[in-house]
Structure formats: C-alpha cells, structure tokens
Scaffold this motif. Structure first.
Motif, PDB file in Angstrom:
ATOM      1  N   LEU A   8       0.855  -1.208  -0.166  1.00  0.00           N
ATOM      2  CA  LEU A   8       0.149  -0.109   0.081  1.00  0.00           C
ATOM      3  C   LEU A   8       0.756   1.347  -0.017  1.00  0.00           C
ATOM      4  CD1 LEU A   8      -2.789   1.208   0.290  1.00  0.00           C
ATOM      5  CD2 LEU A   8      -2.689   0.863   2.865  1.00  0.00           C
ATOM      6  N   ALA A  33      -8.911   0.860  -3.365  1.00  0.00           N
ATOM      7  CA  ALA A  33      -8.391  -0.280  -2.986  1.00  0.00           C
ATOM      8  C   ALA A  33      -9.232  -1.487  -3.488  1.00  0.00           C
ATOM      9  CB  ALA A  33      -7.929  -0.767  -1.691  1.00  0.00           C
ATOM     10  N   GLN A  51      -6.244   3.130   4.554  1.00  0.00           N
ATOM     11  CA  GLN A  51      -7.055   2.906   3.396  1.00  0.00           C
ATOM     12  C   GLN A  51      -8.665   2.848   3.910  1.00  0.00           C
ATOM     13  OE1 GLN A  51      -6.251   3.420   0.364  1.00  0.00           O
ATOM     14  NE2 GLN A  51      -8.125   3.039  -0.325  1.00  0.00           N
TER      15      GLN A  51
END
Ligand SMILES: *Cc1c(COP(=O)(O)O)cnc(C)c1O
Length: 230
Positions: A8, A33, A51
């Motif tokens: 990430l 994502a 996220q």
C-alpha cells in the motif's frame, strides 16, 4: 498479510511520484483499493495503513464482507457488471457505483436508492475503442446518457470510468486515457458538473495520472496476485 501495508505504501509513493512528474497537484488523485477475492482481514490490514475506500466486483462476496466489516467507516464502490435484478442490493449497500453502462440501470438505481441515504455517487463506464472489457457505453452515446443520468433524483453523477485494454506501451496507455479525459472535458463543456475521472489500475496508473485521472482503482499492487477462484 503483513505485505499489504508495504505494498500500500509503495502504491501511494507511485501515485505521489506520478502527481509530481506530470504536474498534478499533490493529493489530487484518490486511491481506491480493489478488494475482490480478498477476505475481510485483508481489508482491515489495508485500513490499518490508512485505506478507506474499497472497490468490489461481485455482489454476494461484497455483501458478506460488508456484514463482517459493518462497524468500519469504509466507503464502498461497486465496480462490477450490473444485472437488473441486483440493483436493489447495489443501491442499498454501496456509496458509489462506477460501472453504470446504460440508462436503464441508472434509472433503476435511482428508484431503488433508499430515501434515508444520500444520493448514490455514479460513474458512467465508457468503452473507448479497443477496451478489454465488453461493457461500457460507446463514447458517441455518452453525452446523451450522462445528461439523462444527471436529472435522476437519487443519483449524483460524478464522472466517467474506463477499463482500457492492457498494454505495456506507455504512449499507447496515455493515448487511450487521453480519449477518456477528452470525453469528460466535452461533457463538462456541455454543462454537466463532473469531478471524478476513474481510470488507471496496477499496471497503468502512471499513464492515467498523466492524463488527468482523479481516482485510480488498484487491486493486485496492494493485495498481491488474485486468488484464482473465478
Ligand atoms: C480488478 C479491477 C481493478 C484492479 O485491477 P488490478 O490490475 O488488480 O489493479 C480495477 N478496476 C476494475 C473494474 C477491476 O475489475
């Protein structure tokens, strides 16, 4: 799973570098994502890395994860093929639907969006010639359909989404993304207020950012190669 955090971070760096390299303002590109085929635990791992937005392609799988993760403040984007009989669940459980490719589906989503919820955010999926995906509206029909969708009361049209044919040629990637971007510019010039251009995946996010993407949809570069369950 501990790799998710590292991957990430790597994707965020790629986005950041592309923003710098192509003269885009810092933080002007959102990261979605794409978590299809990955279990709830993988999403929690990404969430620990900051996220917040997740994209799902398969309705039943997504609903199961949403139930498990109902206390997480996630934003859910539906990015898969839409069948008419799935519109009620999609309109009820998602914050965004990026894969709207015909007016009829948009009308159903508007009718079925529960009144207690804010309008459903919509991207119109366009099929620029040579796309891998068979779905998506032809560029020549996009303006008329976008004008109709913009009038639907329970939807908020945010922009275009595209899934171009994969190619390793950077110039070719950019040329295709530029067509999507030009179409978005045309729609805006016709008075449709749009703020989202959803294009770019793990292998071509730099080219998409070069051509004006405001949202990139990244799966394998975050979660790893997909399980081959479908
Ligand atoms: C799977 C998928 C993605 C992510 O693709 P990766 O190459 O794994 O980054 C993005 N958008 C859509 C519509 C997808 O189905």
């Amino acid at each position: 799973m501990q790799n998710i955090n590292r991957r990430l971070e790597n994707v965020k760096q790629r986005i950041h570098h592309a923003e710098e390299r192509f003269g885009r303002p810092a933080n002007s590109v959102r990261l979605l994502a794409v978590s299809k085929t990955w279990p709830a635990a993988a999403l929690l791992e990404a969430a620990a890395g900051g996220q917040h937005g997740f994209g799902e392609n398969y309705l039943q799988e997504a609903l199961a994860k949403m139930a498990t993760l109902q206390h997480e403040p996630f934003e859910w984007h539906y990015i898969g093929t839409i069948q008419s009989n799935k519109c009620r669940d999609i309109a009820t459980h998602f914050d965004w639907v990026q894969s709207v490719d015909r007016l009829k589906i948009a009308q159903r989503l508007s009718e079925l969006r529960p009144v207690g919820l804010p309008p459903l955010n919509i991207c119109l999926q366009v099929n620029i010639s040579g796309e891998a995906s068979k779905s998506g509206i032809a560029a020549c029909d996009a303006l008329a359909v976008a004008q109709e969708i913009a009038t639907l009361p329970r939807l908020k049209l945010r922009g275009l989404m595209a899934i171009p044919q994969a190619t390793a040629d950077f110039g070719q990637q950019r040329a295709t993304f530029r067509q999507v971007s030009d179409l978005q510019t045309t729609l805006i010039a016709q008075g449709i207020a749009l703020d989202t251009l959803s294009m770019g995946m793990s292998d071509d996010l730099e080219a998409a950012i070069a051509e004006g993407a405001t949202l990139v949809r990244i799966g394998s570069a975050i979660f790893g190669p997909r399980h081959n369950t479908r």
